[in-house]
Write a protein that holds these residues in place. Structure first.
Motif, PDB file in Angstrom:
ATOM      1  N   UNK A 226       0.821  -1.210   0.000  1.00  0.00           N
ATOM      2  CA  UNK A 226       0.000   0.000   0.000  1.00  0.00           C
ATOM      3  C   UNK A 226       0.854   1.259   0.000  1.00  0.00           C
ATOM      4  N   UNK A 227       1.883   1.281   0.828  1.00  0.00           N
ATOM      5  CA  UNK A 227       2.723   2.476   0.928  1.00  0.00           C
ATOM      6  C   UNK A 227       3.399   2.820  -0.378  1.00  0.00           C
ATOM      7  N   UNK A 228       3.679   1.807  -1.228  1.00  0.00           N
ATOM      8  CA  UNK A 228       4.354   2.020  -2.507  1.00  0.00           C
ATOM      9  C   UNK A 228       3.387   2.115  -3.681  1.00  0.00           C
ATOM     10  N   UNK A 229       2.094   2.009  -3.408  1.00  0.00           N
ATOM     11  CA  UNK A 229       1.108   1.995  -4.486  1.00  0.00           C
ATOM     12  C   UNK A 229       1.066   3.338  -5.209  1.00  0.00           C
ATOM     13  N   UNK A 246     -13.600   7.672 -10.847  1.00  0.00           N
ATOM     14  CA  UNK A 246     -12.173   7.534 -11.093  1.00  0.00           C
ATOM     15  C   UNK A 246     -11.836   6.076 -10.790  1.00  0.00           C
ATOM     16  N   UNK A 247     -11.377   5.365 -11.793  1.00  0.00           N
ATOM     17  CA  UNK A 247     -11.094   3.940 -11.650  1.00  0.00           C
ATOM     18  C   UNK A 247      -9.584   3.761 -11.499  1.00  0.00           C
ATOM     19  N   UNK A 248      -9.201   2.998 -10.471  1.00  0.00           N
ATOM     20  CA  UNK A 248      -7.807   2.875 -10.095  1.00  0.00           C
ATOM     21  C   UNK A 248      -7.234   1.499 -10.450  1.00  0.00           C
ATOM     22  N   UNK A 262     -11.894  -1.065  -7.322  1.00  0.00           N
ATOM     23  CA  UNK A 262     -10.969  -0.070  -6.796  1.00  0.00           C
ATOM     24  C   UNK A 262     -11.257   1.227  -7.540  1.00  0.00           C
ATOM     25  N   UNK A 263     -12.252   1.945  -7.043  1.00  0.00           N
ATOM     26  CA  UNK A 263     -12.729   3.124  -7.765  1.00  0.00           C
ATOM     27  C   UNK A 263     -13.367   4.123  -6.805  1.00  0.00           C
ATOM     28  N   UNK A 287      -2.826  -7.139  -1.342  1.00  0.00           N
ATOM     29  CA  UNK A 287      -3.320  -7.169  -2.710  1.00  0.00           C
ATOM     30  C   UNK A 287      -3.261  -5.834  -3.441  1.00  0.00           C
ATOM     31  N   UNK A 288      -2.482  -4.890  -2.962  1.00  0.00           N
ATOM     32  CA  UNK A 288      -2.406  -3.591  -3.627  1.00  0.00           C
ATOM     33  C   UNK A 288      -1.554  -3.677  -4.884  1.00  0.00           C
ATOM     34  N   UNK A 289      -2.066  -3.169  -6.015  1.00  0.00           N
ATOM     35  CA  UNK A 289      -1.235  -3.111  -7.222  1.00  0.00           C
ATOM     36  C   UNK A 289      -0.155  -2.059  -7.049  1.00  0.00           C
ATOM     37  N   UNK A 290       1.070  -2.380  -7.451  1.00  0.00           N
ATOM     38  CA  UNK A 290       2.199  -1.490  -7.233  1.00  0.00           C
ATOM     39  C   UNK A 290       2.892  -1.188  -8.548  1.00  0.00           C
ATOM     40  N   UNK A 291       3.145   0.077  -8.821  1.00  0.00           N
ATOM     41  CA  UNK A 291       3.949   0.488  -9.973  1.00  0.00           C
ATOM     42  C   UNK A 291       5.405   0.484  -9.543  1.00  0.00           C
ATOM     43  N   UNK A 292       6.242  -0.167 -10.312  1.00  0.00           N
ATOM     44  CA  UNK A 292       7.637  -0.323  -9.899  1.00  0.00           C
ATOM     45  C   UNK A 292       8.500   0.872 -10.283  1.00  0.00           C
TER      46      UNK A 292
END
Length: 297
Positions: A226-229, A246-248, A262-263, A287-292
């Motif tokens: 979550x912190x890096x999401x 707004x869809x995330x 997630x919206x 389960x948070x999606x993370x952008x690297x």
């Protein structure tokens, strides 16, 4: 908040914002000047753009902007009494007005910005085609009281104050539950990132006294995905075209598993957003999606 100059390209400007929690589980909110170019009249967390000439990190940006906008200084000193001797109001005006740098003020008073107190708490990217785009790293930090090691000038008895209306016209600590209630009743204005973070903390910071268990939960959430999401909102019609949202990342409409929501469903009547409702049905810790990709400063 130094969101005053438009970027020369469509690249989002790096910025930082601080979610500051006191011992009563209240969060610092500042109301932007209604004449401001960004977030006019809205309640936000203190923050602003990364300044390459004086900021060494986004944590530094968040601390500097919180000092400029609200008069609260997250700093450490080897000689705690030093902070009591500093004219913070005068120093704040000098830093905010450009007469001195934040770094010079700290050095001259034997202070260090307490960057270690800041925990990453999601990053938000303004979606195109907005002309003014930002990539904002949010941090969360807990105010220590005056009896703890490392004295804060923003200790509990030091209440936040606005900056004379330059950028902020009102500052106050407000419990997440109360902030959301005031938004839903039309008393204050919020944008989706602030609502999202307040809603996330509302379920953790229950009651009027901060506990070690609550602080540990926030720290665990920050250290988890979550912190890096990184959230790159996409504005779409949902529910058969009946609602705007707004869809995330991770939502089923963004390639996530079927049924994953997630919206932020929004209504816009008069204010930028008159109502918002967060739909999120996944586990924040696992389960948070993370952008690297993380842009260099």
């Amino acid at each position: 908040m130094t969101h005053n100059e438009s970027p020369k390209s469509t690249e989002p400007r790096l910025s930082a914002s601080l979610v500051l929690v006191n011992s009563h589980n209240e969060i610092l909110l500042v109301q932007r000047n209604p004449q401001a170019r960004s977030f006019a009249g809205q309640h936000v967390f203190p923050g602003g753009n990364f300044d390459a000439e004086q900021d060494t990190s986004l944590e530094w940006t968040a601390i500097r902007e919180t000092f400029e906008e609200a008069g609260l200084l997250l700093a450490l000193s080897d000689s705690p009494s030093t902070l009591l001797d500093v004219d913070l109001t005068q120093a704040r005006e000098a830093v905010h007005g450009g007469q001195t740098t934040f770094s010079t003020f700290l050095t001259n008073n034997n202070l260090r910005a307490d960057v270690g107190a800041l925990l990453p708490f999601t990053t938000w990217v303004t979606p195109p085609p907005s002309a003014r785009r930002f990539r904002t790293q949010f941090f969360v930090a807990f105010l220590r009281d005056s009896s703890s090691d490392g004295l804060y000038s923003g200790r509990e008895e030091h209440l936040p104050t606005p900056d004379g209306g330059q950028e902020v016209i009102r500052t106050r600590f407000l419990h997440p539950e109360s902030a959301i209630e005031e938004f839903k009743s039309g008393k204050i204005g919020l944008y989706p990132p602030q609502y999202y973070i307040l809603e996330t903390l509302r379920t953790i910071l229950t009651g009027s006294s901060s506990t070690e268990s609550q602080r540990n939960t926030v720290q665990m959430l920050s250290r988890a995905a979550f912190g890096r999401m990184v959230i790159n909102p996409k504005f779409l019609l949902v529910n058969g075209g009946a609602d705007e949202a707004f869809v995330y990342e991770g939502d089923e409409l963004r390639g996530g598993p079927k049924g994953c929501l997630h919206r932020m469903v929004v209504e816009r009547k008069g204010a930028p957003f008159s109502q918002m409702n967060l739909w999120r049905n996944f586990d924040l810790f696992t389960q948070c999606p993370v952008e690297v990709h993380v842009p260099k400063l």
